[in-house]
Design an enzyme around this catalytic site. Structure first.
Site, PDB file in Angstrom:
ATOM      1  N   LYS A  70      40.657  40.723  32.167  1.00  0.00           N
ATOM      2  CA  LYS A  70      41.342  40.574  33.461  1.00  0.00           C
ATOM      3  C   LYS A  70      41.127  41.833  34.265  1.00  0.00           C
ATOM      4  O   LYS A  70      41.329  42.944  33.763  1.00  0.00           O
ATOM      5  CB  LYS A  70      42.851  40.355  33.199  1.00  0.00           C
ATOM      6  CG  LYS A  70      43.644  40.126  34.474  1.00  0.00           C
ATOM      7  CD  LYS A  70      43.608  38.672  34.887  1.00  0.00           C
ATOM      8  CE  LYS A  70      44.007  38.455  36.334  1.00  0.00           C
ATOM      9  NZ  LYS A  70      42.871  38.637  37.306  1.00  0.00           N
ATOM     10  N   GLN A 124      41.580  49.690  33.091  1.00  0.00           N
ATOM     11  CA  GLN A 124      42.243  48.395  33.107  1.00  0.00           C
ATOM     12  C   GLN A 124      42.772  47.998  31.719  1.00  0.00           C
ATOM     13  O   GLN A 124      43.798  47.318  31.607  1.00  0.00           O
ATOM     14  CB  GLN A 124      41.259  47.343  33.635  1.00  0.00           C
ATOM     15  CG  GLN A 124      41.904  46.086  34.209  1.00  0.00           C
ATOM     16  CD  GLN A 124      42.405  46.249  35.635  1.00  0.00           C
ATOM     17  OE1 GLN A 124      41.739  46.855  36.452  1.00  0.00           O
ATOM     18  NE2 GLN A 124      43.568  45.712  35.928  1.00  0.00           N
ATOM     19  N   LYS A 144      46.137  49.769  31.420  1.00  0.00           N
ATOM     20  CA  LYS A 144      47.042  49.247  32.445  1.00  0.00           C
ATOM     21  C   LYS A 144      47.559  47.869  32.033  1.00  0.00           C
ATOM     22  O   LYS A 144      48.757  47.593  32.066  1.00  0.00           O
ATOM     23  CB  LYS A 144      46.278  49.144  33.773  1.00  0.00           C
ATOM     24  CG  LYS A 144      47.121  48.660  34.938  1.00  0.00           C
ATOM     25  CD  LYS A 144      46.268  48.223  36.141  1.00  0.00           C
ATOM     26  CE  LYS A 144      45.319  49.298  36.607  1.00  0.00           C
ATOM     27  NZ  LYS A 144      44.794  49.030  37.972  1.00  0.00           N
ATOM     28  N   LYS A 149      36.327  44.492  34.598  1.00  0.00           N
ATOM     29  CA  LYS A 149      36.178  44.820  36.026  1.00  0.00           C
ATOM     30  C   LYS A 149      34.783  44.413  36.476  1.00  0.00           C
ATOM     31  O   LYS A 149      33.872  44.354  35.658  1.00  0.00           O
ATOM     32  CB  LYS A 149      36.345  46.333  36.239  1.00  0.00           C
ATOM     33  CG  LYS A 149      36.657  46.711  37.666  1.00  0.00           C
ATOM     34  CD  LYS A 149      38.151  46.647  37.918  1.00  0.00           C
ATOM     35  CE  LYS A 149      38.494  46.830  39.370  1.00  0.00           C
ATOM     36  NZ  LYS A 149      39.963  46.999  39.533  1.00  0.00           N
ATOM     37  N   GLY A 156      40.976  40.398  43.149  1.00  0.00           N
ATOM     38  CA  GLY A 156      40.562  41.283  44.224  1.00  0.00           C
ATOM     39  C   GLY A 156      40.580  42.757  43.841  1.00  0.00           C
ATOM     40  O   GLY A 156      41.117  43.150  42.807  1.00  0.00           O
ATOM     41  N   ASP A 157      39.959  43.556  44.673  1.00  0.00           N
ATOM     42  CA  ASP A 157      39.995  45.029  44.596  1.00  0.00           C
ATOM     43  C   ASP A 157      39.465  45.495  45.955  1.00  0.00           C
ATOM     44  O   ASP A 157      39.474  44.701  46.915  1.00  0.00           O
ATOM     45  CB  ASP A 157      39.126  45.542  43.433  1.00  0.00           C
ATOM     46  CG  ASP A 157      39.392  47.019  43.119  1.00  0.00           C
ATOM     47  OD1 ASP A 157      40.401  47.318  42.469  1.00  0.00           O
ATOM     48  OD2 ASP A 157      38.606  47.891  43.557  1.00  0.00           O
ATOM     49  N   THR A 189      50.928  44.846  44.398  1.00  0.00           N
ATOM     50  CA  THR A 189      50.542  46.198  43.972  1.00  0.00           C
ATOM     51  C   THR A 189      51.364  47.244  44.721  1.00  0.00           C
ATOM     52  O   THR A 189      51.916  48.172  44.119  1.00  0.00           O
ATOM     53  CB  THR A 189      49.030  46.426  44.171  1.00  0.00           C
ATOM     54  OG1 THR A 189      48.317  45.325  43.617  1.00  0.00           O
ATOM     55  CG2 THR A 189      48.585  47.712  43.516  1.00  0.00           C
ATOM     56  N   ASN A 220      45.084  46.626  51.264  1.00  0.00           N
ATOM     57  CA  ASN A 220      46.115  45.798  50.636  1.00  0.00           C
ATOM     58  C   ASN A 220      47.213  46.641  49.975  1.00  0.00           C
ATOM     59  O   ASN A 220      48.407  46.406  50.198  1.00  0.00           O
ATOM     60  CB  ASN A 220      45.465  44.858  49.607  1.00  0.00           C
ATOM     61  CG  ASN A 220      46.494  44.081  48.822  1.00  0.00           C
ATOM     62  OD1 ASN A 220      46.858  44.462  47.714  1.00  0.00           O
ATOM     63  ND2 ASN A 220      47.012  43.011  49.400  1.00  0.00           N
ATOM     64  N   SER A 245      49.101  39.030  38.871  1.00  0.00           N
ATOM     65  CA  SER A 245      47.964  38.152  38.604  1.00  0.00           C
ATOM     66  C   SER A 245      48.209  37.372  37.312  1.00  0.00           C
ATOM     67  O   SER A 245      47.892  36.180  37.224  1.00  0.00           O
ATOM     68  CB  SER A 245      46.677  38.968  38.452  1.00  0.00           C
ATOM     69  OG  SER A 245      46.117  39.271  39.707  1.00  0.00           O
TER      70      SER A 245
END
Ligand code: NDP
Ligand code: 2IT
Length: 448
Positions: A90, A111, A114, A126, A165-166, A209, A240, A380
């Site tokens: 993810k 990630q 996290k 990622k 997204g990123d 976020t 964002n 997410s």
């Protein structure tokens, strides 16, 4: 040589020209030293660290598409499936000209920890491309996204790998990618998160976020006898994460006086007008000069021409929400000289190692992104849950879960730091708490 040093050297040697990846690994391994040393023989025998720093799979592919002039353009696509010990891969997709394999690997490595900290069953991954959506027409963006997905679909799925997204990837890009996945696979499943509300997206994912960053910051300040209300805040970025960090900070009674983009920054003495910022950035996709033109209390500063940035402003709290290594040692010194009390990262690795150490040495409360920006990926995962049960939860339900997750993350890392004798070192606390769960799952699953 200790096991940790051996692995650090190996990572640098085997991955030349990937400085961001080296930096991310170094930050994590340095703070895991005490945990690794307590169990060094077992970890070494199982090559646990070698497996942790080597992605399970790295996919690189060509992305050809046709621009509005009829010219064929070629970009490179990436997906790094780093670690699936605790759940399907993810993590987001970054679309920015600076993207290369080293950047995607640093983001994928971060990630892992996290996602573990969220307490939800998601592994680390990622991806992205060196495609630049800036200045492209909607048709060009669609052409790129469809071509990108025409290769990526082979490697992802609701139970294997779920991108999101990123930087440069928002609702528009996720929509085009979802449409192409569904068309090729003939499968309506939750393969991407950050989807629009009309086709399986979750309420509060857009805000998650930025809101999550503030929920954690609020809890961290409270636990240190301080309050976010009444504080002056500097935020960097105006995408964002920055926009919704701004909104929640103001809802909690703080005053946000700066935002930025890659060319300039705004100082707004009256506090950032979030509605105007959203209009400029989300609707018009314009530059911050337009924000300044529309608001009397705002001054625009050109970064290159003036050689300044938003960290030169006197604030109580700094929230870097743009990109990696955007807060360096000089910025840290300026913030400390101006009496900053807390720095919480909204972006991934926005603070250099030297700046982090300087802030910590000067008793600034510092929370690393893998903890403080985890609200995005956590929500997410809540979107994945809703897709699986074919239901949608209300905004209030999702927001309340997000808040609970962020408060929990803070206490987990605070407790881990205390347990290992590093009270107040939230970098160590986050890395240790994130690592232990992943290490246990990897050990239990044998040598894979
Ligand atoms: P957006 O694309 O929405 O916004 C990015 C912002 O950062 C823009 O203001 C952009 O300015 C600025 N920026 C990007 N690259 C640079 C650069 N090289 N130098 C200076 N400014 C730059 O991205 P997000 O808000 O989604 O992401 C911001 C950060 O947060 C990233 O580090 C991302 O990895 C991280 N993050 C995002 C999550 C999410 O859910 N979206 C979750 C967790 C972390 P400009 O428009 O001029 O390029
Ligand atoms: O860095 C990140 O955590 C993200 N870009 C969000 C990832 C996700 O899967 O929502």
């Amino acid at each position: 040589m200790s096991y940790v040093d051996e692995i650090m050297n190996m990572v640098v040697e085997k991955n030349p020209a990937q400085p961001e990846f080296h930096q991310a690994v170094k930050e994590v391994l340095e703070s895991l030293r005490v945990v690794i040393e307590a169990n060094e023989e077992a970890y070494k025998k199982d090559a646990l660290l070698e497996r942790l720093v080597n992605p399970e799979r790295q996919i690189m592919f060509r992305v050809p598409w046709v621009d509005d002039k009829g010219q064929v353009q070629v970009n490179t696509g990436y997906r790094v499936q780093f670690n699936s010990a605790i759940g399907p891969y993810k993590g987001g997709l970054r679309l920015h000209p600076s993207v290369n394999i080293g950047i995607i690997k640093f983001l994928g490595f971060e990630q892992i920890f996290k996602n573990s900290l969220t307490g939800l069953p998601i592994g680390g991954g990622k991806g992205g491309s060196d495609f630049d959506p800036k200045g492209k027409s909607d048709r060009e963006v669609m052409a790129f996204c469809q071509s990108f997905m025409t290769e990526l679909y082979k490697y992802i799925g609701a139970d294997t790998d779920v991108p999101a997204g990123d930087i440069g990837t928002g609702a528009r890009e996720i929509g085009y990618m979802f449409g192409q996945y569904k068309r090729i696979k003939g499968l309506y499943e939750g393969v991407l998160t950050g989807k629009g509300l009309s086709y399986g997206g979750s309420l509060a994912r857009t805000e998650a976020t930025g809101y999550g960053l503030l929920y954690l910051t609020e809890e961290m300040l409270k636990s240190n006898g301080k309050d976010i209300a009444g504080k002056t805040v500097a935020i960097s970025g105006s995408g964002n994460v920055a926009i919704y960090a701004c909104q929640k900070a103001q809802q909690l009674g703080a005053k946000v006086v700066t935002v930025s983009d890659s060319t300039g920054w705004i100082y707004d003495s009256e506090g950032i007008d979030v509605a105007l910022l959203k209009e400029v950035k989300e609707v018009k996709r314009a530059r911050l000069t337009e924000y300044a033109a529309a608001r009397k209390s705002a001054q625009y500063h050109d970064k290159k021409a003036e050689g300044t940035n938003q960290w030169s402003v006197k604030v109580d709290v700094a929230l870097p929400c743009a990109t990696q290594n955007e807060l360096n040692i000089d910025d840290a010194k300026a913030l400390v000289a101006n009496g900053v009390i807390a720095v919480c990262e909204g972006a991934n690795m926005p603070t250099t190692l030297e700046a982090t150490q300087y802030l910590q040495a000067n008793n600034v409360l510092f929370v690393p992104g893998k903890a403080s920006n985890a609200g995005g990926v956590a929500t997410s995962a809540l979107e994945m849950s809703q897709n699986s049960e074919r239901l949608s939860w209300t905004f209030e339900e999702v927001d309340a879960k997000l808040q609970g997750i962020m408060v929990n993350i803070f206490h987990n890392l605070d407790d881990a730091a205390k347990k290992y004798g590093m009270d107040g070192n939230y970098v160590a606390g986050a890395n240790i708490a994130g690592f232990l769960k992943v290490a246990e799952a990897m050990t239990a699953q044998g040598i894979v």
